[in-house]
Design a protein around this motif. Sequence first.
Motif, PDB file in Angstrom:
ATOM      1  N   LYS A  35       0.817  -1.220   0.000  1.00 36.55           N
ATOM      2  CA  LYS A  35       0.000   0.000   0.000  1.00 36.55           C
ATOM      3  C   LYS A  35       0.849   1.268   0.000  1.00 36.55           C
ATOM      4  O   LYS A  35       1.896   1.334   0.641  1.00 36.55           O
ATOM      5  N   TRP A  36       0.365   2.289  -0.674  1.00 35.15           N
ATOM      6  CA  TRP A  36       1.095   3.561  -0.784  1.00 35.15           C
ATOM      7  C   TRP A  36       1.253   4.236   0.566  1.00 35.15           C
ATOM      8  O   TRP A  36       2.210   4.949   0.807  1.00 35.15           O
ATOM      9  N   ARG A  43       9.109  -1.327   5.554  1.00 37.08           N
ATOM     10  CA  ARG A  43       9.062  -2.513   4.692  1.00 37.08           C
ATOM     11  C   ARG A  43      10.226  -3.476   4.937  1.00 37.08           C
ATOM     12  O   ARG A  43      10.006  -4.688   5.007  1.00 37.08           O
ATOM     13  N   ARG A  61       9.870   0.796  -2.346  1.00 38.66           N
ATOM     14  CA  ARG A  61       8.738   1.676  -2.620  1.00 38.66           C
ATOM     15  C   ARG A  61       7.420   0.890  -2.565  1.00 38.66           C
ATOM     16  O   ARG A  61       7.422  -0.337  -2.497  1.00 38.66           O
ATOM     17  N   HIS A  62       6.304   1.610  -2.662  1.00 38.36           N
ATOM     18  CA  HIS A  62       4.999   0.945  -2.606  1.00 38.36           C
ATOM     19  C   HIS A  62       4.754   0.122  -3.873  1.00 38.36           C
ATOM     20  O   HIS A  62       5.350   0.363  -4.919  1.00 38.36           O
ATOM     21  N   GLU A  82       8.787   1.281  -7.375  1.00 35.93           N
ATOM     22  CA  GLU A  82       7.346   1.030  -7.354  1.00 35.93           C
ATOM     23  C   GLU A  82       6.960  -0.060  -8.346  1.00 35.93           C
ATOM     24  O   GLU A  82       7.388  -0.062  -9.491  1.00 35.93           O
TER      25      GLU A  82
END
Length: 173
Positions: A35-36, A43, A61-62, A82
């Motif tokens: 999720k953003w 993470r 990144r997300h 991402e």
Amino acid sequence: MERSLRGFTGAGYDKGRPLAVRVAWFAVLHLVFVKWWFPARWRPAVLRAFGARVGRRVLIRHGVRVHWPWRLETGDDVWIGEGAWLLNLEPISIGSDVCVSQGALLCTGSHRRGSRTFEFDNGPIRLEPGAWVAARAVVLRGVTVGCGAVVGAAAVAHRDVRPGTLVVAGAVA
């Protein structure tokens, strides 16, 4: 040859953790990790909690998907962009100062082309220090990307990439 997918057995493939751990990982992956709004700095800790060996100052990144965290090892100062997908049915080893850009796919899984039942033909992936897998690039099973090598945007690395080499649109430049 006539293929019979119904006969697929997956013989010899070990997922590496009990079902409960795999279910817990998929829940965390899909409900939180990708999720953003989930902080990037958390993470690496989540991956470590599920058995990954993650170095220091790793930026994830997300939208990044990791199939099995316990089959992931990274060095220090790694960036994963991402939407990258680490489909690690087998181990993925990422050296220090490596960038895996947006939408890249590291895929350790495949199937035996000559197998009537399409059995697995998996292999590990290794990205050596300083390598770069650019946006939407693909690294396939069994491949080592050498020190400082680049798999350019949308290129496919289907065999080892020598140190310092540039792979562009499926060719070596």
